[in-house]
Scaffold this motif. Structure first.
Motif, PDB file in Angstrom:
ATOM      1  N   GLU A 214       0.835  -1.192   0.000  1.00  0.00           N
ATOM      2  CA  GLU A 214       0.000   0.000   0.000  1.00  0.00           C
ATOM      3  C   GLU A 214       0.869   1.240   0.000  1.00  0.00           C
ATOM      4  O   GLU A 214       2.001   1.233   0.439  1.00  0.00           O
ATOM      5  N   ILE A 215       0.258   2.329  -0.470  1.00  0.00           N
ATOM      6  CA  ILE A 215       0.938   3.617  -0.373  1.00  0.00           C
ATOM      7  C   ILE A 215       0.639   4.159   1.027  1.00  0.00           C
ATOM      8  O   ILE A 215      -0.520   4.232   1.421  1.00  0.00           O
ATOM      9  N   ALA A 216       1.692   4.489   1.766  1.00  0.00           N
ATOM     10  CA  ALA A 216       1.490   4.907   3.159  1.00  0.00           C
ATOM     11  C   ALA A 216       2.074   6.296   3.353  1.00  0.00           C
ATOM     12  O   ALA A 216       3.084   6.638   2.732  1.00  0.00           O
ATOM     13  N   PRO A 217       1.448   7.091   4.228  1.00  0.00           N
ATOM     14  CA  PRO A 217       1.997   8.437   4.470  1.00  0.00           C
ATOM     15  C   PRO A 217       3.331   8.357   5.205  1.00  0.00           C
ATOM     16  O   PRO A 217       3.595   7.386   5.900  1.00  0.00           O
ATOM     17  N   VAL A 218       4.132   9.385   5.040  1.00  0.00           N
ATOM     18  CA  VAL A 218       5.442   9.434   5.699  1.00  0.00           C
ATOM     19  C   VAL A 218       5.316  10.277   6.965  1.00  0.00           C
ATOM     20  O   VAL A 218       4.625  11.292   6.982  1.00  0.00           O
ATOM     21  N   VAL A 219       5.964   9.829   8.010  1.00  0.00           N
ATOM     22  CA  VAL A 219       5.939  10.551   9.279  1.00  0.00           C
ATOM     23  C   VAL A 219       7.198  11.395   9.391  1.00  0.00           C
ATOM     24  O   VAL A 219       8.246  10.984   8.901  1.00  0.00           O
ATOM     25  N   CYS A 220       7.068  12.523  10.049  1.00  0.00           N
ATOM     26  CA  CYS A 220       8.243  13.384  10.166  1.00  0.00           C
ATOM     27  C   CYS A 220       8.526  13.653  11.633  1.00  0.00           C
ATOM     28  O   CYS A 220       7.605  13.862  12.423  1.00  0.00           O
ATOM     29  N   LYS A 221       9.800  13.568  11.990  1.00  0.00           N
ATOM     30  CA  LYS A 221      10.189  13.794  13.377  1.00  0.00           C
ATOM     31  C   LYS A 221      11.068  15.032  13.370  1.00  0.00           C
ATOM     32  O   LYS A 221      12.202  14.973  12.889  1.00  0.00           O
ATOM     33  N   SER A 222      10.524  16.144  13.826  1.00  0.00           N
ATOM     34  CA  SER A 222      11.318  17.371  13.770  1.00  0.00           C
ATOM     35  C   SER A 222      11.572  17.864  15.190  1.00  0.00           C
ATOM     36  O   SER A 222      10.833  17.524  16.112  1.00  0.00           O
ATOM     37  N   ALA A 223      12.580  18.674  15.335  1.00  0.00           N
ATOM     38  CA  ALA A 223      12.953  19.117  16.672  1.00  0.00           C
ATOM     39  C   ALA A 223      11.953  20.145  17.151  1.00  0.00           C
ATOM     40  O   ALA A 223      11.711  21.156  16.491  1.00  0.00           O
ATOM     41  N   GLY A 224      11.307  19.925  18.300  1.00  0.00           N
ATOM     42  CA  GLY A 224      10.377  20.896  18.861  1.00  0.00           C
ATOM     43  C   GLY A 224      11.083  21.725  19.908  1.00  0.00           C
ATOM     44  O   GLY A 224      12.299  21.654  20.056  1.00  0.00           O
ATOM     45  N   LEU A 225      10.287  22.482  20.687  1.00  0.00           N
ATOM     46  CA  LEU A 225      10.896  23.343  21.678  1.00  0.00           C
ATOM     47  C   LEU A 225      11.444  22.500  22.831  1.00  0.00           C
ATOM     48  O   LEU A 225      12.555  22.680  23.284  1.00  0.00           O
ATOM     49  N   CYS A 403       9.944   7.107   8.148  1.00  0.00           N
ATOM     50  CA  CYS A 403       9.978   8.308   8.987  1.00  0.00           C
ATOM     51  C   CYS A 403      11.144   9.167   8.520  1.00  0.00           C
ATOM     52  O   CYS A 403      12.202   8.636   8.183  1.00  0.00           O
ATOM     53  N   ILE A 404      10.935  10.500   8.477  1.00  0.00           N
ATOM     54  CA  ILE A 404      12.077  11.365   8.180  1.00  0.00           C
ATOM     55  C   ILE A 404      12.412  12.133   9.445  1.00  0.00           C
ATOM     56  O   ILE A 404      11.533  12.576  10.180  1.00  0.00           O
ATOM     57  N   GLU A 405      13.697  12.231   9.694  1.00  0.00           N
ATOM     58  CA  GLU A 405      14.143  12.862  10.936  1.00  0.00           C
ATOM     59  C   GLU A 405      15.078  14.001  10.583  1.00  0.00           C
ATOM     60  O   GLU A 405      15.998  13.828   9.783  1.00  0.00           O
ATOM     61  N   GLN A 406      14.851  15.144  11.183  1.00  0.00           N
ATOM     62  CA  GLN A 406      15.594  16.334  10.799  1.00  0.00           C
ATOM     63  C   GLN A 406      17.057  16.222  11.220  1.00  0.00           C
ATOM     64  O   GLN A 406      17.354  15.873  12.356  1.00  0.00           O
ATOM     65  N   LEU A 407      17.969  16.492  10.269  1.00  0.00           N
ATOM     66  CA  LEU A 407      19.396  16.431  10.585  1.00  0.00           C
ATOM     67  C   LEU A 407      20.031  17.815  10.564  1.00  0.00           C
ATOM     68  O   LEU A 407      20.913  18.117  11.348  1.00  0.00           O
TER      69      LEU A 407
END
Length: 1948
Positions: A214-225, A403-407
């Protein structure tokens, strides 16, 4: 002017210009589809505007390119297949077509694949999908694919040939290929109306891990406060600009923030999945979406439970129900970028900006609208309106995969303007392996490079500082670790990382810095001065880094030299010179330039180095120097090497030396030898260009220069005559002469690093010595090293080099002076102070058993050193852990960056014990060594490049492993030890693959007529080669074929008596034919067993089924006799079962290993209905060989609904057999439909034919075999005693149903005995006992109670059990449940009754079953003797039968009953022996059974029979089956005779069933053509009980007692146990002797039997090991104590065991007694000829082409040979020894030793390499450790065993001793450090020192050997130095002569 030259100074030339046109374009133009594409306009722009002036140029150009560029695009990449050749792949897209082509620099492009799709292609890309494997240890398979994106779907085509179409649920803007699969970016649809601020956008980024996923949405993990935020990627301002596979990262651009962000892309963790799916409670109702006023919001409120805003269910409710089909209009509105502040807040994903109270998770509550292929949210149907308020069914959420994680995020301050999105992003690395992520911002003309590195502990990437380079365009050049940058000025510049290397000059394109105004001025001056100074380039390059500009004339001239022509042509038409506009398609080091004219050029940027030696030096330098210094060195070298008109290949090394020494501060001009490096050796000194100078007059210097030239040196053959008076060891003299010059410039770049560089280059030199192919490189390197050693005053090193290359080193006289304060500027590494590392010396010490210090090595650069040092440490020193824990004892690794300290030497010395400790056995070490070398990737090719002396211990280890290999080594190990037989074995080759070739030869021999006849009997596919070996003495196989063929008419021989009328005669003939046909119809059952698994079908052809021929021919006229004439009554449906059996026999030919697909099975379905029975049989056979699992469920359903009885039987039994013991649910359902008892009581009554029910019941038994399944057992137990009824049902053939239920129950509980878990309440054994002996029927329990209320209308049984129906099933069920349990209490129930009264109550047949059942339970008591068989007969019967002759039998005894009971019990006992010894060919069992068979035959033929012929015949058939079970697969002749005798009996009681039994016996005897035999596993016994049930059908339609189809289940008991030796050279089966060792059991001790293979092996669990014995073949051991998998896999692959003939041996077939072998020659004649052996004879020893040609050219005396007889004799002897000792690879070693000794005798060695090797060989052979170890192992010496070595050794000793006798003063001069002038003396001295292991001069001096006064003292001191005693004996006269005179004459 000057800046022009300066620019030109650092410039390199690009090579190999080719004009570039995408290959796909041309292909498309010629493609049939091209009409629509109108590609005519895509001609190069130049052709379009050639008529226009420059004015119209720009306009027309833009028109063309802008329109047309949209239509085509292409991308290039490096070829990915594992080919040696590098090539490029192009993916070209135009219109509806995609062309994938391949091509390389030197090979034309060709189309690999071309795809045409229905709608225009939006994008095409390569992508790798990983297919996870089900097995744990299996690696995931990577599918390489091409994805073609159209507007609605993606077509995926994999290289393995699979095609997928994945629909796209939304419009996609771009697809990106990632490490995990595809990444899809959803298109932003522009807004068409106002949208409420409360609606969140849908996710914009999706992943597809496989086309079927299936086509699945991508999750994003970004730095919060405060903590990282997790959410779906739904930010519409985020655009992907780049993805990368390795490392797995991607880059996005935020169109609102105008920043770039780098993300790591990885799989989602399970925690993250749950976090994203469950949403926390709302902090308050202010921001909740309930307040939304939008249309959608209100609508959602109707649908979902939004009135509970605070409930945790809230979010899930919304999520699951809100996938509403929306109208397109609304849909686009949902996506519109809203202007509201809410959207701005959602943009706060960069770490710096805080999000106000609206937290990430909360704001995501509304964005759960995940589009999905399952949901409807996006595929909006046009007619759906918002008024449909019916709630959708709840749907499960789609789990995100990635998942994409901010670098890293660009600092927003740098660029706030719009439109600075990166147009090109790539990853590049520099020469020092730093990696950069570069992105080009075209609007700013900037290339931004961010350095990144991988952190140590995690796999995180750390992004460091960024650098900005001004650039219009840039591309990475992976091949040379650089990138090509197009600067704003238009010039091309090469960078490595962010370091600028140089400009790139493209011939034909003028550098833009040469502007038009001044292009004329330099020409006048230049042309006057043009001469041809080849040296000028080199010279000016070597000085480039000097401060101040070199003279401009020099510069221009150097650049002019090659390119004047282009200058002169270009200059007048400067306006037309095209400029480079963009760069694209970089692959390796090739790149395409797009010119302003619209044409394209493909150029190659040159390599950093082409010669392997320079490459390795550069790697060593890069490894040891600090990174920044290394970078400077590499850049400098790159520029000087690739200057325009740079050096040719063989000059590369010279240039490198010059360049390196210049950077170290040398003045290479003033050093004679480097000065000479500037020239190739010219033909005459006139051509040699002199030092370039503008003056035309000569000078004295020129003359001096000529005298110094290489040419002069060559002519005079005396080295360096020019510089007279320079002594070798006296640098001061040289200094006086060149006082000013020969110093070093201490400010040079590499000056401080000289010692370190010297050391690493020395280690590289030692490594080069270990590779025969790199020795020339070592010689080149030694010049540089000795110069550095001299200048650093490292005498030991100088001595070492001098010993390696004595005459070469003598030519170097000069040294440079480095004064003390300069010395202090250098960094001296610790390791330079130790001994000079010499690898040969180290190995030699190992062999002599001395202590060795760790040997230094450079990781990844000196791999050969590491490999050989550790091999010696392991094999010679005997340290098993040398390769694991003790590596540091033998190797000291130099740390990178150069100056890491090593551990103190003394520690490592102390930590080592003395070498010679009682080590492990040699064979174990040899194995370890070989396995380790293979794991290090060492192959035979590598071994050939190891010098012969060094390689000897490794060869010895290999030789030992070759003698005693292990059977489970990998293919590479077997290849290394030279056992092709094992390599082939590991390669899993079956005989089936070569059938075609062998088959062809066989087919060509017989005449064509017979071929046609043979084809139809169905037995042509057996492997004749193997059967010819097994039964080579007679034609038994042809006889079996004759007996079993049913496709030709039978001969009906009836004598025509005179009184018989013609009509009666015809009837008589037809009656006789009917009798014969009973036999013909029974033949296929036997034929199926005979041809079992012998055929691999062709997928394009149907399976040939031989027809069942029921006609006859009557002699003498051969008239046709037919049953259909109507003269006699023929039973109806007579042929239906025989043709079923015929189909089974045909299908059983298919081997389990064949490729059978569902389509092929359906393809075989016959057109005509009368063949349906055959097809039914074919389906059953496919089940038995396991192929029916491939048949699609749809087809199975299709066949069953037809309602054809036979097809249903075949299919149900087939499917069940294929799923044996799996408890497969789908098959269970299939079977249950056909068994009323398994259906619920309320179900509709299905009309299932009785025989189909029987088949289904047995099917349940098969599917649940051995599982002990409670419910099925309960139902089957009840079914055994199922009463007749209700009403008219279940009245006929009840016996077969009851039997089937009994067999099935037995299979379900097979072998469980009393351990039936959870079945105690069923009382299974008691119930079965009651079924067996009778009694009152119990009430029918269970669900089918209702059915049996109404009694049968036909049969009145009352309420007692009908034993005649239930006894057989119950008896066999007991036998199978208690199989092999030796449970005596159950067995006693089954004893035959011992009173006449009870005997009268039981059918004699049932006695047979009971006896058999009892014996199977008491498995261990079965004994193969007649006494044991008779012991089963009760006493009453034995006594009365024995006494029937003497005494009259009393009246109450019925003699007939007794005799029948006796015969049946005996038959039962025989059958038990058959089961117990099935497939064992046990001779006792055979003798015992054969006796009984003969007895029964005699009884049959004598007339005084009380038993009755039918009973006797039954017993005989059972005994015959028992014998053939014991002898199955062996083709025993006596049994064959019995079968043939019974085949001929077609009269009397012989009915269809007996024929079936006899021919089954024949089939079992030759099971699978001798390849298969029977197993005695529980499964096999259960199958045989079903197949050999002792009541055979009376006629061909009889299924009353036993379903005929079950006869074929015997196949399930067959297992392949034939071992066929195959000669690996000829690939033909052959004979070989085996030793088969049995494990110890309670009946016999461990025994070893000698068998001649091909042979049938005993059951594998009885065996301990199998060994192929010598002397004919190489030994091979298969150890079964570790497990039988290896042998099982061999047997299942046609039993092929590859063997290899030893040299000089003939196969057993050609030479049964071994008298013809070449190794048994008659040596009676003592002529010298006996020692040489004829070269013609070699071909019988070996098939190795190299050896055959060696014999041809070197072992024959030709006319013009100088030393004819001796040389030929020697070479012949060497060849003979190598071949007979089975180590032909030692031939080069022998010859090298011989050559070394000869050159030594002639004293013309210029290097001591061969002496080193000779010395190592001698040391190996004298090594105590090795010799001892090998003698212990197997009493034979080392590889070189004959008298060859001692002869060679004495010759070498003699040569050196003679020399030292005459020239002792030379040695004395050496010891005193005086110069030696005579060249041959120098060489011989070096040989002497090397050969005798004399330590270096410094060591001799320091240990004061010369000061010794007597020999013992000398001995003591020298032993500390490691000088061998024999060398000391030769030295002592010289060392002691001061003290003792006269000793000299005595000693020599």
């Amino acid at each position: 002017m000057s800046h022009v030259y300066e620019e030109r100074a650092k410039m390199i030339a690009a090579g190999e210009l080719q004009s570039f046109v995408p290959f796909g374009r041309e292909h498309c133009r010629n493609h049939p589809n091209a009409v629509n594409l109108q590609l005519r306009q895509l001609q190069p722009a130049s052709e379009l505007w050639s008529s226009d002036g420059a004015a119209g140029l720009v306009g027309s150009l833009q028109e063309v390119t802008l329109q047309e560029r949209q239509k085509e695009h292409w991308q290039l990449r490096k070829g990915t297949a594992h080919a040696e050749v590098e090539y490029e792949e192009e993916l070209y897209v135009a219109g509806n077509m995609v062309i994938w082509s391949r091509g390389s620099k030197n090979q034309a492009s060709y189309v690999y694949k071309a795809f045409t799709v229905d709608s225009p292609v939006q994008q095409a890309l390569w992508c790798h999908f990983t297919v996870p494997q089900s097995k744990k240890d299996a690696k995931d398979v990577v599918e390489q694919t091409v994805c073609i994106v159209q507007s609605t779907c993606v077509n995926v085509h994999s290289m393995s040939g699979k095609d997928f179409i994945s629909p796209l649920p939304f419009q996609v803007s771009t697809l990106w290929s990632t490490k995990f699969g595809l990444l899809l970016e959803r298109k932003n649809i522009p807004s068409d109306g106002h949208m409420s601020p409360s609606r969140e956008p849908l996710p914009t980024m999706f992943s597809m891990l496989h086309p079927l996923d299936e086509i699945a949405p991508v999750v994003c993990k970004s730095a919060g406060l405060f903590e990282p935020r997790l959410q779906y990627v739904s930010d519409r301002a985020m655009r992907v600009v780049f993805t990368c596979l390795e490392p797995s990262i991607m880059m996005t651009y935020d169109t609102q923030q105008c920043t770039h962000t780098v993300w790591a892309l990885r799989r989602v963790s399970p925690e993250e999945q749950t976090t994203v799916l469950k949403c926390p409670e709302q902090p308050g109702a202010v921001h909740t979406p309930v307040a939304a006023h939008s249309l959608l919001g209100s609508h959602l409120r109707n649908v979902t439970r939004l009135d509970l805003p605070a409930s945790p269910l809230h979010c899930h409710a919304l999520h699951n129900q809100s996938r509403i089909p929306t109208s397109p209009g609304l849909h686009s509105r949902v996506h519109s970028p809203s202007i509201s502040n809410m959207a701005a807040l959602s943009r706060a994903h960069s770490p710096g900006i805080a999000a106000p109270s609206f937290s990430g998770a909360q704001r995501f509550n509304m964005s759960f609208h995940t589009p999905s292929p399952r949901g409807h949210s996006i595929l909006a149907s046009p007619n759906s309106t918002l008024n449909e308020t019916a709630p959708m069914p709840e749907m499960e959420p789609i789990l995100p995969d990635l998942c994409i994680e901010q670098l890293w995020t660009e600092t927003s301050a740098t660029s706030r303007e719009k439109g600075c999105q990166a147009s090109k992003v790539f990853i590049t690395s520099d020469l020092c392996e730093n990696r950069y992520l570069c992105f080009l911002v075209e609007s700013h003309q900037q290339l931004r490079c961010i350095k990144f590195l991988e952190s140590n502990e995690t796999s995180q990437l750390i992004f460091a500082s960024g650098t900005v380079i001004g650039a219009k365009d840039a591309v990475p050049l992976e091949g040379i670790h650089g990138m090509l940058v197009l600067e704003a000025s238009g010039s091309l510049v090469l960078y490595t990382g962010v370091t600028r290397v140089s400009k790139v000059f493209v011939p034909g394109l003028l550098s833009p810095t040469f502007s038009v105004q001044n292009h004329k001025s330099p020409l006048n001056t230049l042309l006057e001065n043009v001469s041809t100074p080849a040296r000028a380039t080199v010279q000016h390059i070597s000085r480039l880094d000097e401060v101040g500009m070199p003279s401009p004339v020099l510069e221009v001239r150097s650049l002019m030299q090659h390119h004047e022509s282009s200058w002169l042509e270009d200059s007048p038409f400067q306006q037309a010179v095209p400029l480079v506009q963009t760069l694209r398609d970089a692959v390796g080091n090739r790149v395409t330039l797009e010119l302003s004219t619209g044409s394209m050029l493909r150029i190659t940027i040159p390599e950093v180095a082409t010669s392997e030696l320079v490459r390795r030096c550069l790697r060593a330098i890069r490894f040891i120097l600090p990174k920044d210094t290394a970078m400077k060195v590499l850049v400098k070298w790159y520029n000087s090497y690739n200057a325009p008109g740079g050096p040719s290949m063989h000059l590369e090394w010279n240039l490198f030396v010059t360049c390196l020494m210049t950077m170290m501060g040398y003045n290479t001009e003033r050093l004679t030898w480097t000065h000479n490096l500037h020239f190739e050796v010219p033909l005459s000194p006139v051509i040699a260009p002199k030092k370039a100078r503008p003056a035309e007059t000569g000078s004295d210097e020129d003359w001096g220069y000529l005298r110094c030239s290489d040419y002069h040196w060559q002519v005079s053959m005396r080295p360096a005559v020019a510089v007279q008076g320079l002594e070798v060891v006296s640098p001061p003299a040289g200094v006086e002469k060149h006082e000013s010059a020969l110093g070093l410039d201490s400010s040079a770049l590499l000056f401080p690093h000289i010692p370190v560089l010297f050391y690493v280059l020395h280690l590289l030199y030692e490594d080069l010595k270990l590779d025969e192919l790199q020795r020339s490189g070592a010689r080149g390197l030694v010049g540089l090293l000795q110069q550095l050693a001299k200048d650093l005053q490292l005498d030991e090193y100088i001595d070492l080099y001098w010993r390696d290359y004595p005459s070469f080193i003598k030519t170097f006289k000069e040294a440079c002076v480095i004064d003390q304060d300069q010395m202090e500027l250098m960094t001296w590494p610790v390791f330079l102070n130790g001994e000079a590392p010499c690898v040969f010396g180290w190995l030699s010490r190992c062999l002599r058993g001395q202590n060795v210090p760790p040997f230094p090595y450079l990781p990844d650069i000196c791999e050969r050193t590491k490999l050989l040092v550790l091999s010696y440490a392991m094999y010679v020193v005997g340290d098993e852990d040398a390769i694991s824990t003790n590596v540091s004892k033998y190797l000291s690794k130099l740390s990178a960056g150069g100056l890491g300290q090593k551990k103190n030497f003394s520690e490592s010395f102390l930590s080592r014990q003395n070498c010679v400790k009682a080590g492990p056995s040699s064979s174990c070490l040899a194995e370890k060594l070989v396995l380790w070398l293979t794991s290090a990737g060492f192959t035979l090719k590598d071994l050939e490049t190891v010098p012969f002396g060094v390689a000897l211990p490794i060869r010895d280890a290999i030789y030992q492993c070759r003698e005693h290999p292990s059977s489970d080594w990998s293919e590479d190990v077997c290849a290394l030890i030279g056992r092709q037989d094992l390599t082939k074995q590991a390669h899993k080759v079956t005989l089936a693959n070569r059938k075609s070739t062998v088959g062809l030869n066989v087919m060509l021999e017989p005449p064509i007529t017979t071929e046609a006849d043979e084809e139809e009997d169905g037995m042509t596919d057996l492997d004749t080669d193997v059967m010819g070996l097994i039964w080579s003495q007679d034609l038994r196989v042809q006889e079996v074929r004759r007996l079993l063929q049913s496709s030709r008419p039978v001969r009906v021989n009836v004598t025509h008596l005179p009184e018989v009328s013609d009509h009666e005669y015809i009837e008589e003939k037809e009656n006789k034919l009917l009798q014969l046909c009973q036999r013909t119809m029974a033949l296929p059952v036997g034929r199926g067993l005979f041809t079992l698994f012998s055929y691999h079908p062709v997928p394009t052809e149907p399976l040939p089924v031989p027809k069942l021929n029921l006609t006859g021919r009557a002699p003498p006229r051969n008239t046709m006799v037919d049953l259909n004439s109507g003269n006699i009554d023929v039973p109806p449906n007579m042929t239906s079962w025989p043709s079923f059996h015929n189909g089974v026999a045909a299908g059983l030919k298919i081997a389990p290993a064949s490729q059978v697909e569902s389509a092929w099975i359906a393809y075989n379905k016959p057109k005509s209905a009368d063949l349906a029975n055959e097809y039914a049989g074919f389906l059953m056979a496919l089940g038995l060989n396991g192929h029916l699992t491939k048949l699609a469920t749809l087809n199975i359903h299709d066949y069953l609904t037809k309602g054809h009885e036979m097809t249903s039987i075949g299919l149900l039994l087939g499917v069940s057999a294929a799923k044996l013991g799996t408890m497969d649910m789908s098959i269970t359902r299939l079977l249950s439909i056909h068994i009323p008892a398994l259906l619920p009581p309320t179900s509709t009554e299905l009309d299932v034919p009785h025989s189909v029910q029987v088949a289904a019941v047995v099917g349940i038994g098969l599917v649940y075999q051995g599982t002990g399944h409670r419910h099925n057992a309960e139902v089957l137990l009840a079914e055994i005693g199922r009463p007749p009824g209700p009403e008219m049902e279940y009245c006929t053939d009840r016996e077969s149903y009851s039997l089937a239920a009994g067999l099935a129950l037995g299979m379900v509980c097979l072998g469980h005995g009393s351990n039936l878990i959870g079945m105690t309440d069923l009382n299974v054994p008691e119930q079965l006992y009651q079924y067996m002996v009778g009694g009152h029927r119990r009430t029918h329990a269970g669900i089918n109670r209702e059915k049996h209320k109404s009694p049968s209308y036909q049969i009145k049984e009352g309420d007692t059990i009908n034993v005649d129906v239930t006894c057989p099933g119950a008896t066999l069920a007991l036998a199978m449940i208690y199989l092999k349990t030796n449970n005596r209490s159950i067995a006693d129930w089954l004893k035959a009754p011992d009173t006449m009264f009870l005997l009268d109550f039981i059918k004699p047949e049932f006695l047979l079953l009971r006896t058999l059942a009892r014996c199977l339970i008491m498995w261990d008591e079965i004994f193969p003797s007649t006494e044991w068989v008779k012991s089963n007969v009760p006493q009453i019967i034995q006594e009365n039968i024995r006494n029937q002759e003497q005494t009259a039998v009393s009246e109450d005894l019925n003699l007939e009953t007794l005799v029948q009971a006796h015969d049946y019990i005996i038959a039962g006992g025989c059958l038990a022996v058959g089961f117990r010894f099935a497939g064992s060919a046990n001779s006792d069992a055979f003798e015992c059974l054969y006796t009984f068979a003969r007895n029964f035959m005699q009884c049959l033929t004598t007339s005084t029979v009380t038993t009755g012929p039918y009973n006797l015949q039954t017993c005989l058939s059972m005994v015959l089956l028992a014998i053939s079970m014991v002898m199955s697969g062996s083709g025993d002749l006596k049994v064959l005779q019995l079968c043939r005798y019974l085949h001929k009996r077609t009269f009397g009681e012989m009915n269809y069933g007996f024929h079936m039994a006899h021919h089954m016996a024949l089939g079992l005897l030759f099971l699978g053509g001798g390849r298969y035999t029977l197993s005695t596993s529980n499964t096999a016994i259960a199958a045989l009980l079903c197949a050999l049930y002792p009541h055979f059908p009376a006629h061909s339609t009889d299924n009353r007692y036993h379903l005929q189809a079950l006869r074929h289940l015997a196949v399930l008991a067959a297992e392949p146990r034939l071992l066929v030796p195959v000669d690996v050279d000829t690939i033909k089966p052959c004979y070989a002797l085996l030793d088969v060792t049995y494990k110890e059991t309670q009946w016999y001790d461990e025994t070893t039997v000698e068998l001649m293979a091909p042979t049938m092996l005993p059951e594998l669990h009885l065996l301990k090991q199998i060994k192929v014995k010598g002397p004919r073949y190489w030994e091979l051991n298969i150890d079964l104590s570790k497990g039988t998998q290896h042998l099982q896999s061999i047997l299942s692959r046609d039993g092929v065991l590859y063997v290899k003939l030893r040299a000089g041996q003939l196969p057993y077939k050609d030479d049964p007694h071994g008298w013809k072998s070449l190794l048994a020659p008659n040596l009676n004649n003592r002529s010298p000829e006996a020692h040489t052996f004829k070269p013609e004879a070699i071909s019988t020893f070996t098939s190795d082409a190299a050896l055959v040609s060696f014999a041809e050219y070197f072992c024959r005396a030709s006319e013009n040979m100088k030393h004819k007889p001796e040389t030929v004799a020697l070479l012949s002897a060497i060849l003979y020894e190598c071949v007979t000792q089975e180590n032909p690879e030692m031939l080069p070693t022998h010859i090298s030793i011989d050559q070394a000794v000869r050159t030594l005798e002639r004293a013309d060695l210029f290097e001591t390499f061969s002496i080193w090797q000779m010395k190592l060989v001698l040391e190996v052979c004298e090594s105590r450790v090795l010799q001892q170890r090998i003698r212990d192992a197997h009493g034979r010496g080392l590889l070189i065993t004959s008298e060859f070595l001692p002869v060679m050794k004495s010759a070498a000793d003699r040569a050196l001793d003679c020399w030292i006798c005459e020239n002792s003063q030379v040695l004395q001069a050496y010891l005193r450090g005086e110069p030696i002038n005579n060249e041959s003396d120098v060489n011989m001295l070096a040989c002497f020192l090397v050969y005798h292991s004399i330590p270096s001069l410094r060591n001799i001096v320091t240990s004061d050997l010369e000061g010794c006064s007597c020999f013992p003292e000398l001995l003591l001191k020298s032993s500390q130095l490691g000088v061998p005693v024999r060398a000391l004996l030769r030295l002592s006269p010289l060392l002691l002569q001061n003290h003792v005179s006269g000793v000299q004459t005595d000693l020599f």
